[in-house]
Design a protein around this motif. Structure first.
Motif, PDB file in Angstrom:
ATOM      1  N   LEU A  19      11.532  -1.306  -5.023  1.00  0.00           N
ATOM      2  CA  LEU A  19      11.877  -1.931  -3.522  1.00  0.00           C
ATOM      3  C   LEU A  19      11.199  -1.145  -2.426  1.00  0.00           C
ATOM      4  CD1 LEU A  19      13.856  -3.741  -2.009  1.00  0.00           C
ATOM      5  CD2 LEU A  19      15.738  -2.083  -2.207  1.00  0.00           C
ATOM      6  N   VAL A  20      10.562  -1.675  -1.384  1.00  0.00           N
ATOM      7  CA  VAL A  20      10.244  -0.856  -0.350  1.00  0.00           C
ATOM      8  C   VAL A  20      10.409  -1.939   0.791  1.00  0.00           C
ATOM      9  CG1 VAL A  20       8.442   0.177  -1.634  1.00  0.00           C
ATOM     10  CG2 VAL A  20       7.931  -2.107  -0.716  1.00  0.00           C
ATOM     11  N   GLN A  21      10.510  -1.292   2.200  1.00  0.00           N
ATOM     12  CA  GLN A  21      10.751  -1.984   3.192  1.00  0.00           C
ATOM     13  C   GLN A  21       9.309  -2.790   3.720  1.00  0.00           C
ATOM     14  OE1 GLN A  21      12.245   0.884   6.154  1.00  0.00           O
ATOM     15  NE2 GLN A  21      14.348   0.075   5.650  1.00  0.00           N
ATOM     16  N   ALA A  22       9.245  -3.876   4.476  1.00  0.00           N
ATOM     17  CA  ALA A  22       8.103  -4.413   4.839  1.00  0.00           C
ATOM     18  C   ALA A  22       7.196  -3.157   5.646  1.00  0.00           C
ATOM     19  CB  ALA A  22       8.583  -5.497   5.763  1.00  0.00           C
ATOM     20  N   GLY A  23       5.929  -3.551   5.519  1.00  0.00           N
ATOM     21  CA  GLY A  23       5.116  -2.468   6.138  1.00  0.00           C
ATOM     22  C   GLY A  23       4.836  -1.180   5.327  1.00  0.00           C
ATOM     23  N   ALA A  24       5.480  -1.054   4.213  1.00  0.00           N
ATOM     24  CA  ALA A  24       5.227   0.194   3.388  1.00  0.00           C
ATOM     25  C   ALA A  24       4.093  -0.045   2.394  1.00  0.00           C
ATOM     26  CB  ALA A  24       6.557   0.418   2.613  1.00  0.00           C
ATOM     27  N   SER A  25       3.782   0.892   1.669  1.00  0.00           N
ATOM     28  CA  SER A  25       2.807   0.893   0.745  1.00  0.00           C
ATOM     29  C   SER A  25       3.291   1.360  -0.477  1.00  0.00           C
ATOM     30  CB  SER A  25       1.559   1.883   1.205  1.00  0.00           C
ATOM     31  OG  SER A  25       0.870   1.437   2.553  1.00  0.00           O
ATOM     32  N   LEU A  26       2.415   0.880  -1.540  1.00  0.00           N
ATOM     33  CA  LEU A  26       2.842   1.206  -2.909  1.00  0.00           C
ATOM     34  C   LEU A  26       1.616   1.084  -3.883  1.00  0.00           C
ATOM     35  CD1 LEU A  26       5.414  -1.252  -4.398  1.00  0.00           C
ATOM     36  CD2 LEU A  26       5.482   1.231  -4.043  1.00  0.00           C
TER      37      LEU A  26
ATOM     38  N   ARG B 194      -5.775  -5.437   3.154  1.00  0.00           N
ATOM     39  CA  ARG B 194      -4.719  -4.781   2.707  1.00  0.00           C
ATOM     40  C   ARG B 194      -4.398  -4.105   1.185  1.00  0.00           C
ATOM     41  NH1 ARG B 194       0.358  -7.516   2.732  1.00  0.00           N
ATOM     42  NH2 ARG B 194      -0.532  -9.560   1.745  1.00  0.00           N
ATOM     43  N   PHE B 195      -5.065  -4.789   0.226  1.00  0.00           N
ATOM     44  CA  PHE B 195      -4.876  -4.420  -1.012  1.00  0.00           C
ATOM     45  C   PHE B 195      -6.244  -3.935  -1.494  1.00  0.00           C
ATOM     46  CE2 PHE B 195      -1.374  -7.621  -2.126  1.00  0.00           C
ATOM     47  CZ  PHE B 195      -0.594  -7.131  -1.172  1.00  0.00           C
ATOM     48  N   THR B 196      -6.167  -2.902  -2.468  1.00  0.00           N
ATOM     49  CA  THR B 196      -7.405  -2.416  -3.052  1.00  0.00           C
ATOM     50  C   THR B 196      -7.245  -1.830  -4.668  1.00  0.00           C
ATOM     51  OG1 THR B 196      -7.846  -1.109  -0.736  1.00  0.00           O
ATOM     52  CG2 THR B 196      -9.029  -0.412  -2.716  1.00  0.00           C
ATOM     53  N   ILE B 197      -8.122  -2.577  -5.320  1.00  0.00           N
ATOM     54  CA  ILE B 197      -8.280  -2.290  -6.682  1.00  0.00           C
ATOM     55  C   ILE B 197      -9.274  -1.275  -6.981  1.00  0.00           C
ATOM     56  CG2 ILE B 197      -9.779  -3.960  -7.202  1.00  0.00           C
ATOM     57  CD1 ILE B 197      -8.281  -4.770  -9.795  1.00  0.00           C
ATOM     58  N   SER B 198      -8.897  -0.026  -8.085  1.00  0.00           N
ATOM     59  CA  SER B 198      -9.744   0.821  -8.439  1.00  0.00           C
ATOM     60  C   SER B 198      -9.628   1.117  -9.828  1.00  0.00           C
ATOM     61  CB  SER B 198      -9.562   1.954  -7.653  1.00  0.00           C
ATOM     62  OG  SER B 198      -8.255   2.421  -7.717  1.00  0.00           O
ATOM     63  N   ARG B 199     -10.277   1.800 -10.480  1.00  0.00           N
ATOM     64  CA  ARG B 199     -10.224   2.220 -11.900  1.00  0.00           C
ATOM     65  C   ARG B 199     -10.652   3.618 -12.171  1.00  0.00           C
ATOM     66  NH1 ARG B 199     -13.109  -2.114 -15.199  1.00  0.00           N
ATOM     67  NH2 ARG B 199     -12.460  -0.630 -17.167  1.00  0.00           N
ATOM     68  N   ASP B 200      -9.914   4.310 -13.130  1.00  0.00           N
ATOM     69  CA  ASP B 200     -10.390   5.472 -13.465  1.00  0.00           C
ATOM     70  C   ASP B 200     -10.500   5.606 -15.278  1.00  0.00           C
ATOM     71  OD1 ASP B 200     -10.434   8.227 -14.416  1.00  0.00           O
ATOM     72  OD2 ASP B 200      -9.155   8.780 -13.105  1.00  0.00           O
ATOM     73  N   ASN B 201     -11.851   5.301 -15.587  1.00  0.00           N
ATOM     74  CA  ASN B 201     -11.928   5.182 -16.951  1.00  0.00           C
ATOM     75  C   ASN B 201     -11.455   6.547 -17.784  1.00  0.00           C
ATOM     76  OD1 ASN B 201     -12.960   2.484 -16.437  1.00  0.00           O
ATOM     77  ND2 ASN B 201     -15.105   3.359 -16.219  1.00  0.00           N
ATOM     78  N   ALA B 202     -11.482   7.584 -17.218  1.00  0.00           N
ATOM     79  CA  ALA B 202     -11.202   8.751 -17.776  1.00  0.00           C
ATOM     80  C   ALA B 202      -9.654   8.762 -18.243  1.00  0.00           C
ATOM     81  CB  ALA B 202     -11.675  10.203 -16.909  1.00  0.00           C
TER      82      ALA B 202
ATOM     83  N   LEU C 209      -1.280  -1.406  -2.506  1.00  0.00           N
ATOM     84  CA  LEU C 209      -0.939  -2.340  -1.748  1.00  0.00           C
ATOM     85  C   LEU C 209      -0.508  -1.709  -0.368  1.00  0.00           C
ATOM     86  CD1 LEU C 209       1.523  -3.930  -4.326  1.00  0.00           C
ATOM     87  CD2 LEU C 209      -0.954  -4.280  -4.189  1.00  0.00           C
ATOM     88  N   ASN C 210      -1.043  -2.085   0.653  1.00  0.00           N
ATOM     89  CA  ASN C 210      -0.366  -1.551   1.888  1.00  0.00           C
ATOM     90  C   ASN C 210      -0.117  -2.661   2.811  1.00  0.00           C
ATOM     91  OD1 ASN C 210      -1.419   1.057   1.235  1.00  0.00           O
ATOM     92  ND2 ASN C 210      -3.688   0.646   2.054  1.00  0.00           N
ATOM     93  N   SER C 211       0.722  -2.237   3.941  1.00  0.00           N
ATOM     94  CA  SER C 211       1.370  -3.345   4.779  1.00  0.00           C
ATOM     95  C   SER C 211       1.900  -4.528   3.982  1.00  0.00           C
ATOM     96  CB  SER C 211       0.241  -3.633   5.923  1.00  0.00           C
ATOM     97  OG  SER C 211      -0.523  -2.670   6.417  1.00  0.00           O
ATOM     98  N   LEU C 212       2.840  -4.091   3.160  1.00  0.00           N
ATOM     99  CA  LEU C 212       3.483  -5.093   2.283  1.00  0.00           C
ATOM    100  C   LEU C 212       4.278  -5.939   3.207  1.00  0.00           C
ATOM    101  CD1 LEU C 212       4.240  -2.898  -0.413  1.00  0.00           C
ATOM    102  CD2 LEU C 212       3.167  -4.928  -0.643  1.00  0.00           C
ATOM    103  N   LYS C 213       4.195  -7.213   2.840  1.00  0.00           N
ATOM    104  CA  LYS C 213       5.149  -8.270   3.583  1.00  0.00           C
ATOM    105  C   LYS C 213       6.064  -8.772   2.876  1.00  0.00           C
ATOM    106  CE  LYS C 213       0.844  -9.800   6.105  1.00  0.00           C
ATOM    107  NZ  LYS C 213       0.039 -11.010   6.502  1.00  0.00           N
ATOM    108  N   HIS C 214       7.165  -9.547   3.168  1.00  0.00           N
ATOM    109  CA  HIS C 214       8.138 -10.107   2.396  1.00  0.00           C
ATOM    110  C   HIS C 214       7.400 -11.248   1.505  1.00  0.00           C
ATOM    111  CE1 HIS C 214      12.262 -11.615   1.386  1.00  0.00           C
ATOM    112  NE2 HIS C 214      11.605 -12.779   1.482  1.00  0.00           N
ATOM    113  N   GLU C 215       6.443 -11.677   1.779  1.00  0.00           N
ATOM    114  CA  GLU C 215       5.959 -12.787   0.712  1.00  0.00           C
ATOM    115  C   GLU C 215       5.071 -12.003  -0.392  1.00  0.00           C
ATOM    116  OE1 GLU C 215       5.644 -12.681   4.034  1.00  0.00           O
ATOM    117  OE2 GLU C 215       3.592 -13.259   4.880  1.00  0.00           O
ATOM    118  N   ASP C 216       5.044 -10.646  -0.135  1.00  0.00           N
ATOM    119  CA  ASP C 216       4.183 -10.155  -1.391  1.00  0.00           C
ATOM    120  C   ASP C 216       5.054  -9.805  -2.225  1.00  0.00           C
ATOM    121  OD1 ASP C 216       2.380  -8.215   1.242  1.00  0.00           O
ATOM    122  OD2 ASP C 216       1.773  -9.958   0.118  1.00  0.00           O
TER     123      ASP C 216
END
Length: 124
Positions: free
Chosen positions: A11-18, A68-76, A84-91
């Motif tokens: 659970l986070v507030q709107a505008g937060a990041s995860l 707002r969102f960024t996907i990345s990977r670490d194969n190691a 996820l940045n600038s989260l909105k209620h609809e996210d």
């Protein structure tokens, strides 16, 4: 099939990041393209982002995720991440990661393995 385990949802507030994580013990993880999907109550599952195998040089995003969102990977670490940045209620949704031996894209039928999901809740 790869066994995938997501984590990081809360659970986070709107505008937060995860940052969500998706880990696997699959030794050939780097061979797989990876995707993130989400599903909220009463709605169909939708694609959020995808990242190509190996170096992850190619990424794709849904329109609502771009910027707002960024996907990345670490194969190691056999892990794919989803910032996820600038989260909105609809996210708010259950976020799933998935693995495909093919090119990752928005069509969920190309993915062969799915995680159990991690819940993201956004308060106003």
């Amino acid at each position: 099939q790869a066994h995938l385990v997501e984590s990081g949802g809360r659970l986070v507030q709107a505008g937060a990041s995860l940052r969500l994580s998706c880990a696997t013990s699959e030794r050939t993880f780097s061979n797989y393209g990876m995707g993130w999907f989400r599903q909220s109550p009463g709605k169909e599952r939708e694609s959020v982002a995808g990242i190509s195998n190996w170096s992850g040089s190619r990424t794709t995003y849904a329109d609502f995720a771009t910027g707002r969102f960024t996907i990345s990977r670490d194969n190691a670490k056999n892990t794919v991440y989803h910032q996820l940045n600038s989260l909105k209620h609809e996210d708010a949704a259950v976020y799933y990661c998935a693995a495909t031996p093919l090119s990752p894209g928005p069509q969920d039928h190309v993915y062969r393995s799915w995680g159990q999901g991690t819940q993201v809740t956004v308060s106003s």
